[in-house]
Each structure stands twice: as structure tokens, then as C-alpha cells.
Design a protein around this motif. Sequence first.
Motif, PDB file in Angstrom:
ATOM      1  N   LEU A 330     -16.697  28.967  59.093  1.00 43.10           N
ATOM      2  CA  LEU A 330     -17.315  29.343  57.827  1.00 43.10           C
ATOM      3  C   LEU A 330     -18.218  28.239  57.287  1.00 43.10           C
ATOM      4  O   LEU A 330     -19.273  28.523  56.699  1.00 43.10           O
ATOM      5  N   PHE A 331     -17.829  26.978  57.501  1.00 40.91           N
ATOM      6  CA  PHE A 331     -18.596  25.859  56.951  1.00 40.91           C
ATOM      7  C   PHE A 331     -19.280  25.021  58.032  1.00 40.91           C
ATOM      8  O   PHE A 331     -19.697  23.892  57.764  1.00 40.91           O
ATOM      9  N   ASN A 332     -19.372  25.568  59.255  1.00 35.09           N
ATOM     10  CA  ASN A 332     -20.110  24.923  60.354  1.00 35.09           C
ATOM     11  C   ASN A 332     -19.636  23.487  60.612  1.00 35.09           C
ATOM     12  O   ASN A 332     -20.432  22.542  60.666  1.00 35.09           O
ATOM     13  N   CYS A 333     -18.325  23.330  60.763  1.00 34.73           N
ATOM     14  CA  CYS A 333     -17.741  22.013  61.006  1.00 34.73           C
ATOM     15  C   CYS A 333     -17.500  21.804  62.498  1.00 34.73           C
ATOM     16  O   CYS A 333     -17.217  22.754  63.236  1.00 34.73           O
ATOM     17  N   ASP A 334     -17.577  20.545  62.921  1.00 43.93           N
ATOM     18  CA  ASP A 334     -17.395  20.212  64.330  1.00 43.93           C
ATOM     19  C   ASP A 334     -15.933  19.945  64.674  1.00 43.93           C
ATOM     20  O   ASP A 334     -15.529  20.099  65.824  1.00 43.93           O
ATOM     21  N   ALA A 335     -15.154  19.495  63.712  1.00 45.49           N
ATOM     22  CA  ALA A 335     -13.753  19.147  63.966  1.00 45.49           C
ATOM     23  C   ALA A 335     -12.982  19.279  62.667  1.00 45.49           C
ATOM     24  O   ALA A 335     -13.563  19.446  61.586  1.00 45.49           O
ATOM     25  N   GLY A 336     -11.648  19.196  62.788  1.00 53.15           N
ATOM     26  CA  GLY A 336     -10.838  19.288  61.584  1.00 53.15           C
ATOM     27  C   GLY A 336      -9.364  19.350  61.896  1.00 53.15           C
ATOM     28  O   GLY A 336      -8.945  19.371  63.065  1.00 53.15           O
ATOM     29  N   GLY A 337      -8.577  19.360  60.849  1.00 54.43           N
ATOM     30  CA  GLY A 337      -7.128  19.456  60.985  1.00 54.43           C
ATOM     31  C   GLY A 337      -6.527  20.018  59.719  1.00 54.43           C
ATOM     32  O   GLY A 337      -7.147  19.985  58.638  1.00 54.43           O
ATOM     33  N   ILE A 338      -5.314  20.562  59.830  1.00 55.57           N
ATOM     34  CA  ILE A 338      -4.599  21.128  58.683  1.00 55.57           C
ATOM     35  C   ILE A 338      -3.244  20.454  58.573  1.00 55.57           C
ATOM     36  O   ILE A 338      -2.517  20.330  59.565  1.00 55.57           O
ATOM     37  N   TRP A 339      -2.910  20.017  57.360  1.00 50.16           N
ATOM     38  CA  TRP A 339      -1.614  19.436  57.043  1.00 50.16           C
ATOM     39  C   TRP A 339      -0.853  20.407  56.140  1.00 50.16           C
ATOM     40  O   TRP A 339      -1.424  20.932  55.177  1.00 50.16           O
ATOM     41  N   VAL A 340       0.434  20.630  56.448  1.00 49.93           N
ATOM     42  CA  VAL A 340       1.246  21.599  55.701  1.00 49.93           C
ATOM     43  C   VAL A 340       2.467  20.897  55.118  1.00 49.93           C
ATOM     44  O   VAL A 340       3.018  19.965  55.720  1.00 49.93           O
ATOM     45  N   LYS A 341       2.895  21.363  53.961  1.00 52.10           N
ATOM     46  CA  LYS A 341       3.996  20.743  53.220  1.00 52.10           C
ATOM     47  C   LYS A 341       5.333  20.945  53.913  1.00 52.10           C
ATOM     48  O   LYS A 341       5.675  22.043  54.345  1.00 52.10           O
ATOM     49  N   GLY A 342       6.106  19.845  54.017  1.00 52.16           N
ATOM     50  CA  GLY A 342       7.472  19.901  54.515  1.00 52.16           C
ATOM     51  C   GLY A 342       8.439  19.498  53.418  1.00 52.16           C
ATOM     52  O   GLY A 342       8.150  19.637  52.227  1.00 52.16           O
ATOM     53  N   GLN A 343       9.610  18.981  53.789  1.00 53.65           N
ATOM     54  CA  GLN A 343      10.602  18.576  52.805  1.00 53.65           C
ATOM     55  C   GLN A 343      10.160  17.341  52.028  1.00 53.65           C
ATOM     56  O   GLN A 343      10.344  17.261  50.821  1.00 53.65           O
ATOM     57  N   GLN A 344       9.567  16.370  52.723  1.00 52.93           N
ATOM     58  CA  GLN A 344       9.177  15.121  52.086  1.00 52.93           C
ATOM     59  C   GLN A 344       7.722  14.744  52.345  1.00 52.93           C
ATOM     60  O   GLN A 344       7.175  13.918  51.628  1.00 52.93           O
ATOM     61  N   PHE A 345       7.121  15.328  53.368  1.00 51.36           N
ATOM     62  CA  PHE A 345       5.780  14.915  53.779  1.00 51.36           C
ATOM     63  C   PHE A 345       4.916  16.136  54.079  1.00 51.36           C
ATOM     64  O   PHE A 345       5.414  17.232  54.353  1.00 51.36           O
ATOM     65  N   TYR A 346       3.606  15.902  54.013  1.00 53.85           N
ATOM     66  CA  TYR A 346       2.627  16.844  54.561  1.00 53.85           C
ATOM     67  C   TYR A 346       2.316  16.359  55.977  1.00 53.85           C
ATOM     68  O   TYR A 346       1.836  15.229  56.154  1.00 53.85           O
ATOM     69  N   THR A 347       2.617  17.192  56.965  1.00 50.76           N
ATOM     70  CA  THR A 347       2.426  16.803  58.360  1.00 50.76           C
ATOM     71  C   THR A 347       1.338  17.651  59.003  1.00 50.76           C
ATOM     72  O   THR A 347       1.092  18.788  58.597  1.00 50.76           O
ATOM     73  N   ARG A 359      -1.083   6.305  64.864  1.00 47.91           N
ATOM     74  CA  ARG A 359      -0.126   7.386  65.041  1.00 47.91           C
ATOM     75  C   ARG A 359      -0.534   8.606  64.222  1.00 47.91           C
ATOM     76  O   ARG A 359      -1.398   8.527  63.340  1.00 47.91           O
ATOM     77  N   LEU A 360       0.097   9.723  64.496  1.00 49.41           N
ATOM     78  CA  LEU A 360      -0.210  10.970  63.811  1.00 49.41           C
ATOM     79  C   LEU A 360       0.038  10.800  62.319  1.00 49.41           C
ATOM     80  O   LEU A 360       1.149  10.472  61.902  1.00 49.41           O
ATOM     81  N   PRO A 361      -0.986  10.958  61.466  1.00 50.75           N
ATOM     82  CA  PRO A 361      -0.832  10.645  60.041  1.00 50.75           C
ATOM     83  C   PRO A 361       0.017  11.673  59.302  1.00 50.75           C
ATOM     84  O   PRO A 361      -0.025  12.868  59.586  1.00 50.75           O
ATOM     85  N   ILE A 362       0.785  11.186  58.327  1.00 49.86           N
ATOM     86  CA  ILE A 362       1.559  12.029  57.421  1.00 49.86           C
ATOM     87  C   ILE A 362       1.285  11.557  56.004  1.00 49.86           C
ATOM     88  O   ILE A 362       0.788  10.462  55.790  1.00 49.86           O
ATOM     89  N   GLU A 363       1.594  12.394  55.020  1.00 47.49           N
ATOM     90  CA  GLU A 363       1.321  12.050  53.632  1.00 47.49           C
ATOM     91  C   GLU A 363       2.493  12.465  52.761  1.00 47.49           C
ATOM     92  O   GLU A 363       2.961  13.612  52.823  1.00 47.49           O
ATOM     93  N   SER A 364       2.984  11.546  51.939  1.00 40.89           N
ATOM     94  CA  SER A 364       4.119  11.813  51.060  1.00 40.89           C
ATOM     95  C   SER A 364       3.748  12.841  50.000  1.00 40.89           C
ATOM     96  O   SER A 364       2.618  12.857  49.497  1.00 40.89           O
ATOM     97  N   ASN A 368      -0.519   9.988  44.867  1.00 38.22           N
ATOM     98  CA  ASN A 368      -1.572  10.370  43.919  1.00 38.22           C
ATOM     99  C   ASN A 368      -2.580  11.310  44.561  1.00 38.22           C
ATOM    100  O   ASN A 368      -3.130  12.202  43.907  1.00 38.22           O
ATOM    101  N   PHE A 369      -2.839  11.088  45.826  1.00 38.99           N
ATOM    102  CA  PHE A 369      -3.760  11.945  46.584  1.00 38.99           C
ATOM    103  C   PHE A 369      -3.307  13.400  46.541  1.00 38.99           C
ATOM    104  O   PHE A 369      -4.094  14.311  46.239  1.00 38.99           O
ATOM    105  N   ILE A 370      -2.027  13.632  46.786  1.00 41.04           N
ATOM    106  CA  ILE A 370      -1.490  14.993  46.775  1.00 41.04           C
ATOM    107  C   ILE A 370      -1.491  15.556  45.356  1.00 41.04           C
ATOM    108  O   ILE A 370      -1.788  16.746  45.142  1.00 41.04           O
TER     109      ILE A 370
END
Length: 679
Positions: A330-347, A359-364, A368-370
Motif C-alpha cells: 500500500l505504501f510502496n515499501c521495500d522492507a519492514g517488520g511487525i511487532w506484536v504485544k506479549g505479556q511483557q514485551f512487543y516482539t 539480536r532480535l529487538p524487543i520493546e518493553s 515511553n516509545f510504546i
Amino acid sequence: MELNLVVTNIHWLNSSVEIALAVIILFKVKLLRVKLSLFACAVVSVIWHGSVPDTISAGSLSWGFFLIESLRYLAWVIVLLYLLMLARGTKLPNIWAYSLYGTMLITLSLFIYNINNTALFPSPILALYFKIMLSLFGFVVCEQLIRSDHSSRMTKLAALVAFIIFSYDIVVFSLLLLDSDLDQSLWQARAVISSVTSLLLALSIIFYADQLKESSRFQLSNSVILFNTSLTLVGAFLITIALFSSALDYFNISWLSASKVMLYVLSVFSIAALSLSEKIREGFVVWTSKHFFAHKYDYKKQWIKLDLLLSQQHKSQNCYDVSLHALSKLFNCDAGGIWVKGQQFYTCVATAKLQFSGRLPIESIHSNFIQKLEQEEWVYQANKFANKYDAQYNNDLPDWIATVQNTWIVLPLNAASGLVGFAVLCKTKLNENEKLTWEDLDLLKLTGRQVATYINQEQAAEKLVQNQQFDMFNKVSAFAIHDIKNLIAQQGLVVKNAEKYKHHPEFVDDVIATIANSVKKMDQLLKKLKGSDELKTINLHELLVQAVAMNMNDFPQPKLTKTCLEAEVKGDRDKLLMAINHLIKNAQDATEKEGEVELLLNCKDDQIWLDIIDTGTGMDQAFIKNELFQPFNSTKQDQGMGIGAYQIREIIHSLKGELIVESTPQVGSKFSIYLPMAS
């Protein structure tokens, strides 16, 4: 004298077009009422061309001119009303027909009576207002004809002709209200415009009179049509301006002086507001862009395209892969990824050509970002075109974003339940034209909400299927409990009878000890199946030592490396031991005897991380995403029920923890367990 002769000849030339139109109407139009109304309109136009004065001013309107103008408008209104009734398949109510024709006859009689009367109309301003209101009423009928799906081509062209005539007359009469001395060239152009439009009407009758009852596919878009409300507001504005002008004349206030004062005041105010307030300036730019300029996107096409992309799911794709593919297309992107909410992190659950280091990034979930993504639905623009607002918010971007190559935006995926996840979209090449505008942001946020809703629905559907499978499993477990009860009773009886044979060799003692141990374990299993778990504080270091000892007979032997001794968690010790033991055994099964299986225990603040690393065969990403944690999907043929990995993850989740898997085929795997420290 020569000038009057020239003007007279021009009038007769203009009238000749109306006469030709009348002849064409008589021979080409078949419907009687439409024929008579159009013919009457053409005849009135001929008379109008011969009676219209050569010059005009607001104070020089004669009775004859007022009557012939009114007669002309009435003739056009009757034509338009008959065409409207024809398009709607109804008849003009008798009271309307009698009233209009009666008014037209009275007006015609008065015109004939006053044809040589040069007396001025007593209230010229009132006459101008009356003509503007008649033109506005004609606008309303024209708009209905143009918008109707059942109007024929000839009907719509006739409505457009009338629309042009009424539009020009409103302009001329409005100028007369504002300034009594009108430019005479504007006035004399009315006759030319009337003749040209009559020529267009004659051509439409010649080509389309036979299709008068047929519906036309031609229809103006909503962006072109002038709606009733808009036309009424325009008329009201013109009348208001005229009244203001009259008030200035009444109080002997110079119009030019008043205009200058108003211009200066408004100019100073506008300059001050736009200069001092950036918010007002930017709001003005967005408002004008929304209401006066063409939109960048066709939202209908974008919505249909998104729906089609989300509907195309292949067997090898899960909902996260489908969502990422849809966003990229839809937005003509070359690459990307999706992070989904878990118990403590977005993986990270889906990637496409995404390149990053480390390493494979995760986010609490507490970062503040979230919080900005969830609460403000902020779209982060992490590129060289980021504006000052982006620069302020970009301070909250996690460090790992900088390691992702060609990052374009971070898009929140918000649903009614909250932030489902976020997408990182990348573009290799960006130019100045791709700087985000209000329209881009609106489309991005709308798309993010739709994708989040789609992911929520897919997750709920998957959970429902799993619950149905476990419902069947629970029914099977009920029978297993009954059998275990019988087995416990039998083995208890064996233990009881075995006491009578203590004088037998030591073999009997070993049998008794084995059976007693079996009874104890089965009794514990029975309690767990009934759900009588008791949460206790677990010393993770001691539990890991026990787990390693239980697997020392298999190769490669596991090695434990720890950085903390006081790692304690709250939960069921037996379940956690079973989960870790299962992971160690799986690592040994996947690794050659010469390989390595290592357990790394680390503590940081109130977080416990346990990594179980092997140098085995590894797994590909498709297997991890689609099969590893699917219940009742065993890779051990008939040797297992296929709930091992799923059960391990559920045990970890029950302890408010996370299980993260990283693996590379022919290199090895790493199962990372996060557990919160017991308070």
C-alpha cells in the motif's frame, strides 16, 4: 443614429438564433408539454432580445424591462419543472401549472399594455433582488436535473444552459446592487450569452430529442455539482453585501473609504495572526488543502486495495505476514517488520527483507516509545525529512531503530482494545515529494487501525480453535483421571501386600520403593489435573542445578553458567522444572553428541533471563511462526501429542514471563525465558 442601427441589427441577429430554436422545437420535440414550454421560452427570448435596453443602471429600470425579464425567468422555470417531472416520472401538480401559466399570462398582458410606457419601475433595488431570487430558484431546479440518474442527455444539457444564464445574470445584477453604474460591455454581453446558450440547446434538441425519455449515464461528480445549500449561501452573501452597500449610501459613507478601512483592519489582523501563531498558520494551510485543493489519494481505491490485500492469505502465511505484505504494498515499501504485544514485551512476529544488526529487538510495554504510540497514535518518521515535531518525539525511539537500515516510519497498530503492535516500514530511496503531509498521516493511521483490527480478529479466531481442541483434550483427561485413580488403588494395594514379604531378597524391597514412588508421582499428577496448584517461591538456581542433573545421562551434557545466585520467582515448581527439563531434552535431541547445550542465567534489576542455547540442527522462521507452538502438531510422529512447546510457553506465560525463540538452520537455537523477580 448609426449606433442605434448597429445595435438593432445585433438584436435581430441574436433573435434569429432564438427563432431558429423555436422552429427546431416544433419539428423535433415530440412530447406536447415539453414542446409547448420550450416553444414559449424561445418566443419570449425573441421578444426579450428586441426589448432589452442598450444601457442600464440601478436607477433606470423601466416597467417594460422588469416585466419582460420576469416573463423570461418564468418561461425558463416552467421548462425546467416539466423536464424535472419527466425525469421523475410524475406530473406537475395542477396548482403549480395553473399558477405559473396564470402568472405568465398576467405578466405578458402587463408587458403588452406597457410596451410604449417609458415610466421607471418604482423600486429598482427591489426588482434586482427579485431577479436574483428567481435565478437562485432556477439554480435549485437545475441542480436537481443534473444530479438525477433518470434525466436524459437533452434534459441535462438544457439544465446546464439554464445554469449558465442564471449564473451570469446573478453576477450582473449583483454588480448593479453594488455599483449603480455598471460597465455596459458586461450588460450587452447578456444577449450574446443568451444566443450562444440557445445554439447549444438547439444542437442538443437536434441530437438527443428522440432520447428524451431515456436515462443518461452522464452525471457530474459531487466535486462539480453546486448543491442547494451552497447556492443559497452564495445568494445570501450577495444580498448581504448589497444591503451593506445600501446602508453606506443611506448614511452617506463612501464605499471606497469603508472598503479601505475594512481592508486595512483585516490585513493587519491576518498578518499578525499568521505571523505570531505558527499553529494558526499551519492550521490554515491544512484547512485550505482539505477544502480547496484536490486530494492526493482516492480513499475509496485505497480502502478497496487494503481489503483485497488483507483477504489474500496463503497457507504458508499467518495474519502477521499478510498484514506486513499489505502495508508494504500500500505504501510502496521495500522492507519492514511487525511487532506484536506479549505479556511483557512487543516482539517481532513478521519480517520482510528487514536488515538490522544485533539480536532480535524487543520493546518493553512500559517504555515511553510504546506510550506515545498508544496514547497519541504518533507516527514516527525516522528519516532526514523529519520535521521539528518528529525530532522532539524521536528522542523516545529505541536504540535498535538506529540499527535498522533505511527506516522510513514506525506506524502504530491501534485497535479498540489498545495498541496491538507496531510496524517498522523501510524505503531504500526517499525524495522531497515523499515528505509526510496531513493526508499521508490520516491514511497511515486509518490503515494502521484496520490492520490492528484484522490482527485482533485473527488472534481471537485462532484462540477459539485452540479452545475447542483443548475442550476435547479435557474430555479425554477426565477418563485419564479415572484410570489413574484405579492405578493408584492397585499400586497401593501392591505396596500394602508387599509388606508381608520383607523376608524375601532385596529385589522385593526395590520393587516396593519403586511402586511407592510411582504412587506418590501419580497422586501429584492427579492433583495438578484437578487444578489444585499452589504458588510458592522458587529458587531458580537450585531448580536449574536439579534440571541439569536430571539430564546428565544424555549427550551432550548440559552446562550451567550463572551470574546470580538469588534468582527467585513465584510459581509452581514442578511445572517450571518440567518446562526447563523439556527444553533441555529437546536441545539434546537436536544436537550431535559432540555439540554443546548451555544454560545461561542472568539477573538485571527485577528481571531474570535464562537462555538455553544449543548447536543443533536449528529451525527456519516459517516453522517457528507457523508450527512450533501449534498444539496437537507433533514432529515426533507417534511418540508425542504435540503439546510440548505450546505447554512450555503457556507455563512461562502463567508466571507473567515471555518465551522468545531465535534459531538458524544448521547453526543452532536459543530459547530465551524472561521471568519477573519475586518481590
